[in-house]
Design a protein around this motif. Sequence first.
Motif, PDB file in Angstrom:
ATOM      1  N   PHE A  67       0.449  -1.026   0.026  1.00 40.82           N
ATOM      2  CA  PHE A  67      -0.023   0.307   0.344  1.00 40.82           C
ATOM      3  C   PHE A  67       0.868   1.163  -0.232  1.00 40.82           C
ATOM      4  CE2 PHE A  67      -2.454   3.717   1.447  1.00 40.82           C
ATOM      5  CZ  PHE A  67      -3.835   2.951   1.319  1.00 40.82           C
ATOM      6  N   ALA A  68       1.640   0.857   0.789  1.00 41.86           N
ATOM      7  CA  ALA A  68       2.615   1.757   0.995  1.00 41.86           C
ATOM      8  C   ALA A  68       3.262   2.994  -0.678  1.00 41.86           C
ATOM      9  CB  ALA A  68       3.838   2.097   1.514  1.00 41.86           C
ATOM     10  N   VAL A  69       3.664   1.299  -1.171  1.00 44.35           N
ATOM     11  CA  VAL A  69       4.072   1.545  -2.302  1.00 44.35           C
ATOM     12  C   VAL A  69       3.291   2.489  -4.090  1.00 44.35           C
ATOM     13  CG1 VAL A  69       4.781   0.025  -4.460  1.00 44.35           C
ATOM     14  CG2 VAL A  69       5.503  -0.388  -2.436  1.00 44.35           C
ATOM     15  N   LEU A  70       2.111   1.880  -3.224  1.00 44.33           N
ATOM     16  CA  LEU A  70       0.766   1.942  -4.092  1.00 44.33           C
ATOM     17  C   LEU A  70       0.462   3.527  -4.382  1.00 44.33           C
ATOM     18  CD1 LEU A  70      -1.539   1.467  -6.112  1.00 44.33           C
ATOM     19  CD2 LEU A  70      -3.292   1.138  -3.890  1.00 44.33           C
ATOM     20  N   TYR A  71       0.919   4.240  -2.489  1.00 47.51           N
ATOM     21  CA  TYR A  71       0.721   5.616  -2.745  1.00 47.51           C
ATOM     22  C   TYR A  71       1.711   6.975  -2.863  1.00 47.51           C
ATOM     23  CZ  TYR A  71      -2.038   9.418  -1.227  1.00 47.51           C
ATOM     24  OH  TYR A  71      -2.907  10.692  -0.385  1.00 47.51           O
ATOM     25  N   VAL A  72       3.313   6.291  -3.546  1.00 43.71           N
ATOM     26  CA  VAL A  72       3.600   6.842  -3.771  1.00 43.71           C
ATOM     27  C   VAL A  72       3.578   8.350  -4.643  1.00 43.71           C
ATOM     28  CG1 VAL A  72       5.890   6.739  -4.934  1.00 43.71           C
ATOM     29  CG2 VAL A  72       5.884   4.895  -2.446  1.00 43.71           C
ATOM     30  N   PRO A  73       2.734   7.912  -5.670  1.00 44.56           N
ATOM     31  CA  PRO A  73       2.793   8.478  -7.051  1.00 44.56           C
ATOM     32  C   PRO A  73       2.292   9.798  -6.801  1.00 44.56           C
ATOM     33  CG  PRO A  73       2.381   6.257  -7.876  1.00 44.56           C
ATOM     34  CD  PRO A  73       3.140   6.129  -6.451  1.00 44.56           C
ATOM     35  N   LEU A  74       0.686   9.585  -6.036  1.00 43.67           N
ATOM     36  CA  LEU A  74      -0.303  10.491  -5.307  1.00 43.67           C
ATOM     37  C   LEU A  74       1.331  11.535  -4.113  1.00 43.67           C
ATOM     38  CD1 LEU A  74      -3.051   8.369  -4.331  1.00 43.67           C
ATOM     39  CD2 LEU A  74      -2.973   9.819  -6.805  1.00 43.67           C
ATOM     40  N   LEU A  75       1.715  10.512  -2.963  1.00 45.32           N
ATOM     41  CA  LEU A  75       2.149  11.395  -2.436  1.00 45.32           C
ATOM     42  C   LEU A  75       3.221  12.567  -3.660  1.00 45.32           C
ATOM     43  CD1 LEU A  75       3.907  11.737   0.175  1.00 45.32           C
ATOM     44  CD2 LEU A  75       5.638  10.314  -0.559  1.00 45.32           C
ATOM     45  N   LYS A  76       4.020  11.757  -4.199  1.00 44.15           N
ATOM     46  CA  LYS A  76       5.112  12.716  -4.893  1.00 44.15           C
ATOM     47  C   LYS A  76       3.968  14.090  -6.120  1.00 44.15           C
ATOM     48  CE  LYS A  76       8.674  10.362  -5.173  1.00 44.15           C
ATOM     49  NZ  LYS A  76       9.655  11.166  -4.014  1.00 44.15           N
ATOM     50  N   LEU A  77       1.997  14.036  -6.147  1.00 39.36           N
ATOM     51  CA  LEU A  77       2.350  15.602  -6.213  1.00 39.36           C
ATOM     52  C   LEU A  77       1.799  16.231  -5.472  1.00 39.36           C
ATOM     53  CD1 LEU A  77      -0.946  12.593  -8.531  1.00 39.36           C
ATOM     54  CD2 LEU A  77       1.402  14.559  -9.239  1.00 39.36           C
ATOM     55  N   GLY A  78       1.754  15.541  -4.212  1.00 39.92           N
ATOM     56  CA  GLY A  78       1.711  16.866  -3.018  1.00 39.92           C
ATOM     57  C   GLY A  78       0.341  16.125  -2.343  1.00 39.92           C
ATOM     58  N   PRO A  79      -0.100  17.287  -1.183  1.00 42.54           N
ATOM     59  CA  PRO A  79      -1.267  17.029  -0.453  1.00 42.54           C
ATOM     60  C   PRO A  79      -2.510  17.095  -1.037  1.00 42.54           C
ATOM     61  CG  PRO A  79      -0.190  19.457   0.542  1.00 42.54           C
ATOM     62  CD  PRO A  79       1.157  18.357  -0.563  1.00 42.54           C
ATOM     63  N   TYR A  80      -2.549  18.538  -2.529  1.00 40.83           N
ATOM     64  CA  TYR A  80      -3.697  19.076  -2.894  1.00 40.83           C
ATOM     65  C   TYR A  80      -4.048  18.147  -3.862  1.00 40.83           C
ATOM     66  CZ  TYR A  80      -2.826  22.671   0.020  1.00 40.83           C
ATOM     67  OH  TYR A  80      -3.412  23.508   0.817  1.00 40.83           O
ATOM     68  N   LEU A  81      -3.130  17.874  -5.246  1.00 43.00           N
ATOM     69  CA  LEU A  81      -3.789  17.226  -6.150  1.00 43.00           C
ATOM     70  C   LEU A  81      -3.302  15.448  -5.732  1.00 43.00           C
ATOM     71  CD1 LEU A  81      -3.902  17.042  -8.872  1.00 43.00           C
ATOM     72  CD2 LEU A  81      -1.682  17.251  -9.553  1.00 43.00           C
ATOM     73  N   GLY A  82      -2.498  15.181  -4.867  1.00 46.60           N
ATOM     74  CA  GLY A  82      -2.780  13.765  -5.139  1.00 46.60           C
ATOM     75  C   GLY A  82      -3.573  13.212  -3.760  1.00 46.60           C
ATOM     76  N   ASP A  83      -4.137  13.901  -2.893  1.00 42.76           N
ATOM     77  CA  ASP A  83      -4.961  13.487  -1.901  1.00 42.76           C
ATOM     78  C   ASP A  83      -6.209  13.755  -2.919  1.00 42.76           C
ATOM     79  OD1 ASP A  83      -3.333  13.213  -0.619  1.00 42.76           O
ATOM     80  OD2 ASP A  83      -4.357  14.645   1.172  1.00 42.76           O
ATOM     81  N   THR A  84      -6.666  14.335  -3.445  1.00 46.14           N
ATOM     82  CA  THR A  84      -7.725  14.921  -4.820  1.00 46.14           C
ATOM     83  C   THR A  84      -7.693  13.698  -5.151  1.00 46.14           C
ATOM     84  OG1 THR A  84      -7.985  17.932  -4.386  1.00 46.14           O
ATOM     85  CG2 THR A  84      -8.796  16.443  -6.197  1.00 46.14           C
ATOM     86  N   LEU A  85      -6.990  12.809  -5.806  1.00 45.13           N
ATOM     87  CA  LEU A  85      -7.051  12.274  -6.911  1.00 45.13           C
ATOM     88  C   LEU A  85      -7.313  10.980  -6.503  1.00 45.13           C
ATOM     89  CD1 LEU A  85      -4.035  12.440  -9.412  1.00 45.13           C
ATOM     90  CD2 LEU A  85      -6.535  12.678  -9.960  1.00 45.13           C
ATOM     91  N   TRP A  86      -6.751  10.302  -4.881  1.00 46.28           N
ATOM     92  CA  TRP A  86      -7.185   9.314  -4.341  1.00 46.28           C
ATOM     93  C   TRP A  86      -7.858   9.569  -3.753  1.00 46.28           C
ATOM     94  CZ3 TRP A  86      -5.739   4.963  -2.022  1.00 46.28           C
ATOM     95  CH2 TRP A  86      -6.335   4.726  -1.637  1.00 46.28           C
ATOM     96  N   HIS A  87      -9.398  11.042  -3.647  1.00 44.61           N
ATOM     97  CA  HIS A  87     -10.539  10.319  -2.983  1.00 44.61           C
ATOM     98  C   HIS A  87     -11.402  10.295  -4.013  1.00 44.61           C
ATOM     99  CE1 HIS A  87      -9.698  13.077   0.869  1.00 44.61           C
ATOM    100  NE2 HIS A  87     -10.536  12.689   0.765  1.00 44.61           N
ATOM    101  N   ILE A  88     -10.754  11.340  -5.523  1.00 42.25           N
ATOM    102  CA  ILE A  88     -11.548  10.190  -6.557  1.00 42.25           C
ATOM    103  C   ILE A  88     -11.395   9.095  -6.623  1.00 42.25           C
ATOM    104  CG2 ILE A  88     -11.367  11.253  -8.833  1.00 42.25           C
ATOM    105  CD1 ILE A  88     -10.877  13.858  -8.687  1.00 42.25           C
ATOM    106  N   LEU A  89     -10.353   8.196  -6.991  1.00 45.59           N
ATOM    107  CA  LEU A  89     -10.318   7.135  -6.774  1.00 45.59           C
ATOM    108  C   LEU A  89     -11.240   6.199  -6.428  1.00 45.59           C
ATOM    109  CD1 LEU A  89      -8.526   4.832  -8.566  1.00 45.59           C
ATOM    110  CD2 LEU A  89      -6.550   4.360  -6.238  1.00 45.59           C
ATOM    111  N   GLY A  90     -11.291   6.200  -4.754  1.00 44.93           N
ATOM    112  CA  GLY A  90     -11.992   5.694  -4.295  1.00 44.93           C
ATOM    113  C   GLY A  90     -13.594   5.496  -4.409  1.00 44.93           C
TER     114      GLY A  90
END
Length: 387
Positions: A67-90
């Motif tokens: 899971f830590a590996v899965l979230y790395v690309p979103l981590l690199k996008l920063g807390p705004y864009l990365g978190d937004t994409l995470w919410h959209i994914l789920g």
Amino acid sequence: MMVTKPVFDRLGFWWVGSFLVVLGLALWSPNARSVVHIYRHGSEAFLSGRPLYQVEVAMGYLYAPAFAVLYVPLLKLGPYLGDTLWHILGFGLLTFAAMRQVRKLSGQEQTWLLSFGLFLALPVALAALRNGQATILLTGACWFLTLSTLEGRRAESFFWAMLAIIAKPTAIIMLLLAGALRPRLIPALVLAVLVALAIPYGFASTDYVNAQYHDFVRLLTSMTVDPTGPFVPADFTAPFTRFGMPVSELDATIVRMFAGLLTLWLVLQFDRRLDSNIGGLAIFLAAAFYMCVFNPRVEQNTYAMVAVPAGLSIALLWREKGAEAMCWFLATFLFVTGLTSVDLRLHDLFHPWFRPISISIIACVLVAWFWTQDRQKVPVAGAVAHG
């Protein structure tokens, strides 16, 4: 009783509207009422070679190294864009899983079924959507896995099983049920688990990953029903604990094993008795109910997993004539269950004992209704209780 179709078609789209509000809140304050910072912490620790787990307290990062590996690309996008994409994914995965399920249901008014079911599920699921919890991703992946398994699709089953086990280790319950339903898919399911376990080795040293797996296994085995720990479980033991009758770990384990065997028998019977159009919904509802009520690591927001299949099941029941009182009861009960946390005083009164009771009542009634159905009793077009 008349349930006006246009009204609930529009109200059902509050599912999307509420999610857009959630995205706005996440962008406004990424760390407020969110667990996503835990995912970022896990990925940061993995990249820097630091320990992922706090085994002694069994809190914080509770996911597999993959899971830590899965979230790395979103981590690199920063807390705004990365978190937004995470919410959209789920959110997107869960919504499309519900849409795929509704397309399999016979009869007309499929838009109404989807929108009304999602509307009923919204109060229970909204907090998990707001917090960005991996439960939403897990629910969508497990639902797709259920449908792919029943259709005998090896490649799809492999993918969804791998994603589900990465999202949360409790997905192993759904994998075991899938293997029991379609034994020929067992090699694909086993391979999915092996691939999920192997992913971290491609991004970190073997010694480091081995150490994380060692701690991960210790973490999983240390989770108990001990009410004195920092974690307050919201599973079936919660009402007993709340009213001064705590369940021992041994007794809880026995109940979980018995419930697991009963769930296995039930889904096998559903697979044999029900038409394929509704079999997937009945099976996933039973599996999600078990994973919420009898999983030792259940939070109040975990019940989002059973909310959407329960909402769709109630909407499906609503199409049948002659069950008006039951429909009103189930719909109201599910909707009100999600409103018990809108106020702090209500939350303190009902947390964590109420939700396992209410969801158990709703799920058991729906399972009993599914049990009365067979290939000659599948809801058909025309049996619609709304105008």
